[in-house]
Design an enzyme around this catalytic site. Structure first.
Site, PDB file in Angstrom:
ATOM      1  N   ILE A 172      40.733  88.740-111.847  1.00 54.99           N
ATOM      2  CA  ILE A 172      41.122  89.272-110.543  1.00 54.99           C
ATOM      3  C   ILE A 172      42.154  90.384-110.641  1.00 54.99           C
ATOM      4  O   ILE A 172      42.564  90.946-109.626  1.00 54.99           O
ATOM      5  CB  ILE A 172      41.661  88.152-109.623  1.00 54.99           C
ATOM      6  CG1 ILE A 172      42.842  87.426-110.280  1.00 54.99           C
ATOM      7  CG2 ILE A 172      40.554  87.180-109.257  1.00 54.99           C
ATOM      8  CD1 ILE A 172      43.487  86.369-109.386  1.00 54.99           C
ATOM      9  N   GLY A 173      42.578  90.719-111.842  1.00 52.53           N
ATOM     10  CA  GLY A 173      43.545  91.802-111.976  1.00 52.53           C
ATOM     11  C   GLY A 173      43.996  91.942-113.414  1.00 52.53           C
ATOM     12  O   GLY A 173      43.513  91.248-114.315  1.00 52.53           O
ATOM     13  N   GLY A 210      46.495  94.699-116.332  1.00 54.07           N
ATOM     14  CA  GLY A 210      47.073  96.003-116.633  1.00 54.07           C
ATOM     15  C   GLY A 210      47.243  96.171-118.122  1.00 54.07           C
ATOM     16  O   GLY A 210      46.521  95.570-118.926  1.00 54.07           O
ATOM     17  N   GLY A 211      48.233  96.991-118.505  1.00 49.55           N
ATOM     18  CA  GLY A 211      48.425  97.299-119.905  1.00 49.55           C
ATOM     19  C   GLY A 211      48.889  96.120-120.738  1.00 49.55           C
ATOM     20  O   GLY A 211      48.668  96.073-121.944  1.00 49.55           O
ATOM     21  N   MET A 212      49.556  95.137-120.105  1.00 43.42           N
ATOM     22  CA  MET A 212      50.087  93.996-120.851  1.00 43.42           C
ATOM     23  C   MET A 212      49.125  92.821-120.909  1.00 43.42           C
ATOM     24  O   MET A 212      49.146  92.047-121.869  1.00 43.42           O
ATOM     25  CB  MET A 212      51.400  93.534-120.212  1.00 43.42           C
ATOM     26  CG  MET A 212      52.564  94.467-120.436  1.00 43.42           C
ATOM     27  SD  MET A 212      53.259  94.311-122.088  1.00 43.42           S
ATOM     28  CE  MET A 212      54.066  92.711-121.961  1.00 43.42           C
ATOM     29  N   GLY A 213      48.301  92.650-119.893  1.00 45.43           N
ATOM     30  CA  GLY A 213      47.440  91.478-119.893  1.00 45.43           C
ATOM     31  C   GLY A 213      46.477  91.449-118.735  1.00 45.43           C
ATOM     32  O   GLY A 213      46.361  92.403-117.967  1.00 45.43           O
ATOM     33  N   VAL A 273      44.687  88.921-115.480  1.00 45.27           N
ATOM     34  CA  VAL A 273      44.916  87.798-114.578  1.00 45.27           C
ATOM     35  C   VAL A 273      43.561  87.251-114.138  1.00 45.27           C
ATOM     36  O   VAL A 273      42.690  88.016-113.716  1.00 45.27           O
ATOM     37  CB  VAL A 273      45.746  88.215-113.344  1.00 45.27           C
ATOM     38  CG1 VAL A 273      46.003  87.002-112.444  1.00 45.27           C
ATOM     39  CG2 VAL A 273      47.062  88.843-113.774  1.00 45.27           C
ATOM     40  N   ASP A 303      61.118  96.640-111.325  1.00 48.57           N
ATOM     41  CA  ASP A 303      59.769  97.224-111.242  1.00 48.57           C
ATOM     42  C   ASP A 303      59.186  97.022-109.848  1.00 48.57           C
ATOM     43  O   ASP A 303      58.034  96.623-109.698  1.00 48.57           O
ATOM     44  CB  ASP A 303      58.858  96.606-112.299  1.00 48.57           C
ATOM     45  CG  ASP A 303      57.575  97.424-112.510  1.00 48.57           C
ATOM     46  OD1 ASP A 303      57.579  98.632-112.183  1.00 48.57           O
ATOM     47  OD2 ASP A 303      56.578  96.861-112.997  1.00 48.57           O
TER      48      ASP A 303
END
Length: 630
Positions: free
Chosen positions: A22-23, A25-28, A30, A139
């Site tokens: 469901i989502g 980014g650059g780190m991981g 979800v 952030d």
């Protein structure tokens, strides 16, 4: 230790069954998941397998769970569990039903005063609790603020997300995880002291970011936006603070004063605590029920309530759960949006401009073929519409209502006109090929990772020669062309979707001449720039297509900041790859993705694989679906 990539269907620590991604980014990434014993829906965040062995990143990853549990506030997403399993480090959080503030802004452009204050107050209350616990978020941005439906209250609530780069203020000094020369945060929302690193941070840094957020949700623009991250940070530190009025928005003078004070360069001149800001905002929009109602209209609480009670019709249920409703531009349900901020150009290639409801910007919808028309006819019609271009070959900027005589413009001396004309002549490029711009509703919202741009560019050079590629780059908007011209695209960096879109549109017109060639270019990329990303799938031949697709989606989905990828197996054994929330993707990009998937599957299975597009073979539509078979 080598960790397996998370894929739908896997069990995490014998407790959580993964559903769709469901989502991320650059780190991981979800995933939505379900506790197999309790039956509770949860969201699980994983650190990317290739990052999991980095002790510093793993420590920072778990810092989010520690920070949230140290604060314990109802306006901060709850962390339920955390651990390290076969799929690497993970954090289990409550699953939220709603959408991010970023998605709401993408749909509405901006919010009215009550909705804006309704978002800001819960965020500030969460920050006040965090600051009292000695934690700075660092952030804050629309994507980290979530407007969720709370069925127990029957209303919308706001949750602050992602304390992954939060800073813990220890009495012994700065956090050891903040290294000299490393700036954490998103450039548009950095405070001046965060951008320069010249002074220690405290809670007032977050308050500056709240000022940026308030400015953005009220005007639809960011106060210090510039073409690059470095230029944006420079403006944050040095540029004069713009007023809401300068963006064409008139609000209560008290709210204007609050935003101006939050955006002061000197922390001593800002509000000193988040609680102080809450008290001032409550004086501006005193009726809490009206603020809550304004938030509820953003996510259509009435229909969500009907769905939770089982009273929704099948059609309403489909609409609410559909990715189209979560990302479609326009007035969903019964929302009364804020006044328009921009007037879109009336002619956009590949789109038809629809009349917007009062107070909303017109939305561009993809052209659809008439009943019985073929795809090729639709594409031919799509390419025949005119495009508004500047003399530099860039799409003309949208015009704010404030630019139509509502505020005084700086006086230009007659002697300056010669310089302006000369500069314009110097930057003009000959033989400009008209192309349609990326639809305005997607501009500045989405990114693609460097490997996509590198793969497309390298394949064009290899197949058609550098001179053909240089012709494409020469006609790109200048702000995107340099990275291609100097071969400086970084595989670890996310680039504006507009850069890839402009490249593909120009390459289609100048080089390929045939849209179907993008599928071939996607295939060829797997043997080139993309090989290092997908090579783990080639370790041994896999004949289980469903398993192969699930492993593949964990890699492919990281290339884009949009799209919800999932794999399904039908009763007859047919495997389908479905990508929802794929509205920002043009037809060339969709065909490129299909080619990439097809070639990856062919190499990984060691045999012939057929991929058939079953849905979404038109640009800028919500979904793309393919059937995969051996």
């Amino acid at each position: 230790m080598a960790f397996r990539p998370p894929t739908p269907g896997l069990l995490v620590d014998n407790k959580y069954r993964l559903a769709e991604r469901i989502g991320g980014g650059g780190m991981g990434d979800v995933f939505r998941a379900e506790h197999v014993l309790a039956g509770r829906a949860v969201a699980i965040k994983f650190l990317h397998p290739e990052l999991a062995d980095n002790s510093e990143l793993s420590h920072r990853f778990f810092q989010e769970a520690q920070a949230v549990n140290r604060i314990r506030h109802p306006n901060i997403v709850d962390v339920i569990d955390a651990g390290v399993g076969d799929l690497g480090p993970y954090i289990v959080m409550e699953h939220l039903d709603g959408e991010s503030l970023g998605m709401a802004l993408a749909r509405f452009g901006r919010l009215d005063m009550e909705a804006a204050v309704g978002v800001a107050i819960p965020v500030l209350e969460a920050l006040d609790a965090a600051h009292r616990a000695g934690i700075i978020h660092r952030d804050l941005k629309p994507e980290n603020i979530f407007i969720a439906f709370d069925p127990s209250r029957g209303s919308a609530v706001v949750r602050l997300l992602d304390f992954g780069i939060a800073k813990v203020l220890d009495s012994d000094g700065p956090s050891p995880r903040t290294r000299t020369g490393v700036v954490f945060g998103t450039p548009d929302y950095l405070s001046p002291e965060q951008a320069t690193g010249d002074s220690p941070l405290d809670g007032r840094s977050d308050l500056f970011s709240v000022g940026v957020l308030l400015y953005e949700v009220l005007t639809g623009t960011r106060p210090f936006r510039a073409p690059t991250a470095v230029a944006t940070a420079f403006r944050v530190v040095h540029a004069e603070v713009p007023t809401l009025a300068s963006a064409g928005v008139t609000v209560d003078p008290r709210l204007e004063a609050i935003v101006q004070r939050l955006l002061q360069k000197d922390p001593a001149k800002r509000f000193q605590t988040a609680g102080d800001v809450v008290r001032e905002l409550e004086r501006v929009a005193a009726d809490a029920s009206r603020r809550t109602a304004a938030l509820g209209r953003l996510i259509n609480v009435q229909r969500r309530m009907a769905l939770s009670l089982g009273n929704a019709t099948e059609n309403e249920r489909d609409r609410l759960s559909s990715s189209r409703d979560r990302s479609r531009v326009g007035t969903p349900f019964d929302v009364s949006p804020a006044p328009p901020m921009r007037i879109s150009p009336p002619l956009v290639s590949g789109s038809r401009v629809t009349e917007a409801p009062p107070g909303m910007r017109p939305s561009s919808e993809p052209a659809k073929p008439a009943p019985g028309a073929t795809l090729s006819n639709a594409l031919r019609n799509r390419g025949s519409e005119p495009t508004l271009l500047s003399q530099r070959g860039e799409s003309l900027p949208t015009v704010r209502s404030a630019d139509l005589g509502l505020r005084a413009e700086p006086t230009v001396r007659s002697a300056d006109f010669g310089n302006l004309i000369n500069r314009q002549r110097d930057t003009r490029r000959p033989n400009v090929t008209p192309v349609r711009p990326l639809p305005a509703r997607f501009a500045g919202q989405y990114h693609v990772r460097g490997p996509v741009l590198r793969s497309v560019d390298r394949t064009i050079v290899d197949e058609y020669g550098r001179s053909a590629r240089d012709e494409v780059v020469a006609q790109m908007p200048l702000r995107y062309a340099d990275d291609f011209r100097h071969d400086s695209i970084n595989a670890l960096v996310g680039y504006d979707l507009e850069a890839l879109d402009a490249y593909m549109e120009l390459a289609t017109s100048l080089v390929l001449r045939d849209l179907e060639r993008w599928r071939d270019i996607g295939r060829l990329g797997v043997g080139g720039e993309l090989h290092s990303l997908v090579r783990t799938l080639f370790a041994r031949p896999l004949t289980d297509i469903a398993s192969l697709m699930r492993r593949g989606t964990s890699i492919w989905s990281r290339l884009f900041t949009f799209g919800s990828w999932r794999v399904a197996t039908g009763p007859t054994g047919r495997v389908t790859l479905h990508i929802g929330d794929f509205d920002p993707a043009s037809l060339p990009l969709r065909l490129w993705v299909v080619g990439m998937v097809e070639e990856t599957a062919r190499r990984a299975s060691g045999g012939g694989v057929k991929v058939t597009i079953t849905l979404g073979e038109l640009g800028f539509t919500s979904e793309l679906a393919c059937e995969i078979s051996l």
